[in-house]
Design an enzyme around this catalytic site. Structure first.
Site, short mmCIF file in Angstrom:
data_model
loop_
_atom_site.label_atom_id
_atom_site.label_comp_id
_atom_site.label_asym_id
_atom_site.label_seq_id
_atom_site.Cartn_x
_atom_site.Cartn_y
_atom_site.Cartn_z
N SER A 1 56.20 -22.04 -67.18
CA SER A 1 55.02 -21.31 -67.62
C SER A 1 54.06 -22.26 -68.34
CB SER A 1 55.44 -20.13 -68.50
OG SER A 1 54.37 -19.24 -68.70
N ASP B 1 56.12 -13.54 -58.87
CA ASP B 1 55.62 -13.87 -60.20
C ASP B 1 54.36 -13.05 -60.49
OD1 ASP B 1 54.42 -15.07 -62.48
OD2 ASP B 1 55.31 -17.01 -62.00
N HIS C 1 58.73 -14.33 -63.06
CA HIS C 1 58.23 -15.43 -63.89
C HIS C 1 59.33 -15.93 -64.80
CE1 HIS C 1 54.89 -17.59 -65.84
NE2 HIS C 1 55.49 -17.35 -66.98
#
Length: 278
Positions: free
Chosen positions: A98, A228, A256
């Site tokens: 991320s 995601d 994610h």
């Protein structure tokens, strides 16, 4: 504790210091606990010296008054290099998820001699690039706009973060709420000031000029879930295209982050990538 530039950063290692080093960089508002113990042990058992750490304003690292961080995004990039310094490591393979994937890219641009290779998970390009990219899903956007949390109430924070984890999981696989709740509870209990994580959402980037991603010379592996909701798959595809020699591994139906169902796949990929990228 790594002490440098007037800050304290909490870190932990797994494996033998004589093995190739792998630095794990977590995302926005997330402590090192989100690199779960079992995942770290799997990497270490594969012959890697694994380092994870708490960003500022997470876990046991230095915290600042909520709303007054006193540091920038550029400082978070430099913190990764400081953690390496604290462990006497000249350069490492850097794995970021991320926003940690963005920090890993910026580390390779700002401190190229410190990065042996990149593994970028559930992330997007950290500097402006070519083609346009899709926005987050409606479900993710709705959660961000509608969710409410009382940061002074630990139970409220736990419920909010569990709900966030559910949305980020993408909705195509069963969600293990018990495991998520246990992780979030431990993270909240361990934090010096859990409300301080909000500072990550208000950071300036530091205004540091940077070269394009095409200038990154180290091998890069991009790992991205097809479900995601924050960064749809096109983000990972574009990132792999713009990094010289970049490769893309798609995790079907994954959301994610690094879910437990994908640990074996991700660890195998990281071990293989860091074998060829020494």
């Amino acid at each position: 504790m790594v002490r440098a530039a007037g800050v304290e950063l909490c870190s932990e290692t797994f494996g033998a210091p004589s093995d190739p080093p792998v630095l794990l960089v977590m995302g926005t508002g997330a402590s090192m606990l989100w690199w779960e113990d079992g995942f770290c042990r799997m990497l270490a058992e594969g012959g890697r010296f694994v380092i994870r750490y708490d960003h500022r304003d997470t876990g046991r690292s230095v915290t600042y008054e909520p709303g007054r961080p006193g540091y920038t995004g550029a400082d978070l990039v430099d913190d990764a290099a400081r953690v390496l310094d604290g462990h006497g490591i000249r350069a490492a393979h850097v794995v970021g998820v991320s926003a940690g994937g963005a920090l890993a890219q910026l580390l390779a641009l700002d401190h190229p001699s410190r990065v042996l290779s990149l593994v970028l998970i559930s992330t997007s390009r950290a500097v402006p690039g070519g083609r346009g990219l899709p926005p987050p899903t409606r479900e993710f956007t709705r959660f961000v706009s509608d969710a409410r949390v009382d940061w002074s109430d630990a139970d409220s924070v736990i419920e909010y973060q569990v709900a966030s984890a559910r949305v980020l999981a993408g909705g195509r696989r069963p969600f293990d709420e018990a495991a998520a709740r246990d992780l979030v509870r431990r993270d909240v209990e361990r934090a010096r000031d859990v409300a301080a994580v909000r500072n990550h959402d208000a950071l300036a980037d530091g205004g540091r000029p940077r070269a394009p991603l095409a200038s990154i010379a180290v091998p890069a592996l991009v790992i991205h879930g097809s479900a995601d909701p924050m960064f749809p798959l096109a983000h990972g595809e574009a990132l792999a295209e713009e990094l010289p020699g970049g490769r893309l591994l798609v995790l079907e139906d994954a959301g994610h982050g690094v879910g437990r169902a994908d640990w074996e796949t991700v660890v195998t990929a990281v071990l293989g990538h860091t074998d060829i990228a020494v």
